[in-house]
Design an enzyme around this catalytic site. Sequence first.
Site, PDB file in Angstrom:
ATOM      1  N   ASP A 126      -5.470   9.700  -9.733  1.00 46.00           N
ATOM      2  CA  ASP A 126      -4.208   9.113 -10.158  1.00 46.00           C
ATOM      3  C   ASP A 126      -4.069   9.362 -11.658  1.00 46.00           C
ATOM      4  O   ASP A 126      -4.936   8.958 -12.443  1.00 46.00           O
ATOM      5  CB  ASP A 126      -4.179   7.601  -9.886  1.00 46.00           C
TER       6      ASP A 126
ATOM      7  N   ARG B  97       3.114  10.611  -6.266  1.00 47.14           N
ATOM      8  CA  ARG B  97       2.378  11.173  -5.140  1.00 47.14           C
ATOM      9  C   ARG B  97       3.164  10.829  -3.884  1.00 47.14           C
ATOM     10  O   ARG B  97       3.554   9.683  -3.687  1.00 47.14           O
ATOM     11  CB  ARG B  97       0.960  10.608  -5.041  1.00 47.14           C
TER      12      ARG B  97
ATOM     13  N   GLU C 223       0.858  -1.187   0.000  1.00 50.22           N
ATOM     14  CA  GLU C 223       0.000   0.000   0.000  1.00 50.22           C
ATOM     15  C   GLU C 223       0.896   1.239   0.000  1.00 50.22           C
ATOM     16  O   GLU C 223       1.850   1.332   0.768  1.00 50.22           O
ATOM     17  CB  GLU C 223      -0.916  -0.050   1.222  1.00 50.22           C
ATOM     18  N   SER C 224       0.598   2.187  -0.897  1.00 52.55           N
ATOM     19  CA  SER C 224       1.554   3.252  -1.210  1.00 52.55           C
ATOM     20  C   SER C 224       1.856   4.190  -0.037  1.00 52.55           C
ATOM     21  O   SER C 224       3.002   4.605   0.145  1.00 52.55           O
ATOM     22  CB  SER C 224       1.045   4.070  -2.395  1.00 52.55           C
TER      23      SER C 224
ATOM     24  N   CYS D 106      -7.870   6.652  -6.552  1.00 52.23           N
ATOM     25  CA  CYS D 106      -7.444   5.729  -5.507  1.00 52.23           C
ATOM     26  C   CYS D 106      -8.642   4.960  -4.962  1.00 52.23           C
ATOM     27  O   CYS D 106      -9.702   5.539  -4.703  1.00 52.23           O
ATOM     28  CB  CYS D 106      -6.743   6.494  -4.383  1.00 52.23           C
TER      29      CYS D 106
END
Length: 281
Positions: A195, A256, A89-90, A188
Amino acid sequence: MTDYSNSPELKGSVLGQSTEYVDTYTPSLLFPIARKLNRDDLNIDEANLPFKGQDIWTGYELSWLNNKGKPMVAVATFAFPCQTSHIIESKSFKLYLNSFNQTRFDSIEQVKNTLTNDLSHAVAMPIAVTLYHADDFNCLPCTPLPGECIDDLDIEINDYDLDANTLKSVSKELVSETLHSHLLKSNCLITSQPDWASIIIRYTGEKICKESILRYLISFRTHNEFHEQCVERIYCDLTSMLNITELEVYARYTRRGGLDINPYRSTHNDVVPFSVKINRQ
């Protein structure tokens, strides 16, 4: 289409939540998410994937302290095979990288080894990490995308709901061509933040209607899904709706929080066979 945004697994994510920024090394910050969540919706058998490829992340804000306490910086690339059972997960990835900020390491090699070990453990498969010095201007140069840009096609759009039925061929003629577009936008899965991406589609098969591909890509504009999931959906929709024998789909998403994610899926290549980087990254 299944909505996984409220699944028990994703509810533990730090995305969309107020979080404390830890600046000392904390590998437990990494939050893996099962690829299976989305692949079930696409009827993908993880034991027999219909594609090869990898997810290439770029980290632009990596810093740590040397053994004398002096700050060091680098740019990092992380290559995750698409066969991993999980993605990272970013936001948790960003928090994990931030935890290096006030941590001492003996060398850049120790930093690389730490990153490689932690991330490989998190996704239960070896991943590749490369670190570049700040003065290495040739490491990630901006390059033009290969093939024909379809963005100037004169089409009218009135519907922004995801629709693979727009895809169609224009003839039975077999061709090999490369197309690209800068108009891919999705959101997202958790936060609905936009995005943005440029995408390359290289295929061999019946000649595809270019207007139909552009309409299809634009139909992601209000769609909520992670980067990797969008690219796998595009790959699966193209192969199921069109007569294609070879296919490569490569999306370059804008960054991001100091990270960009660039998923690549192919019928025949494990790794991206060409190097590109868009000026929006």
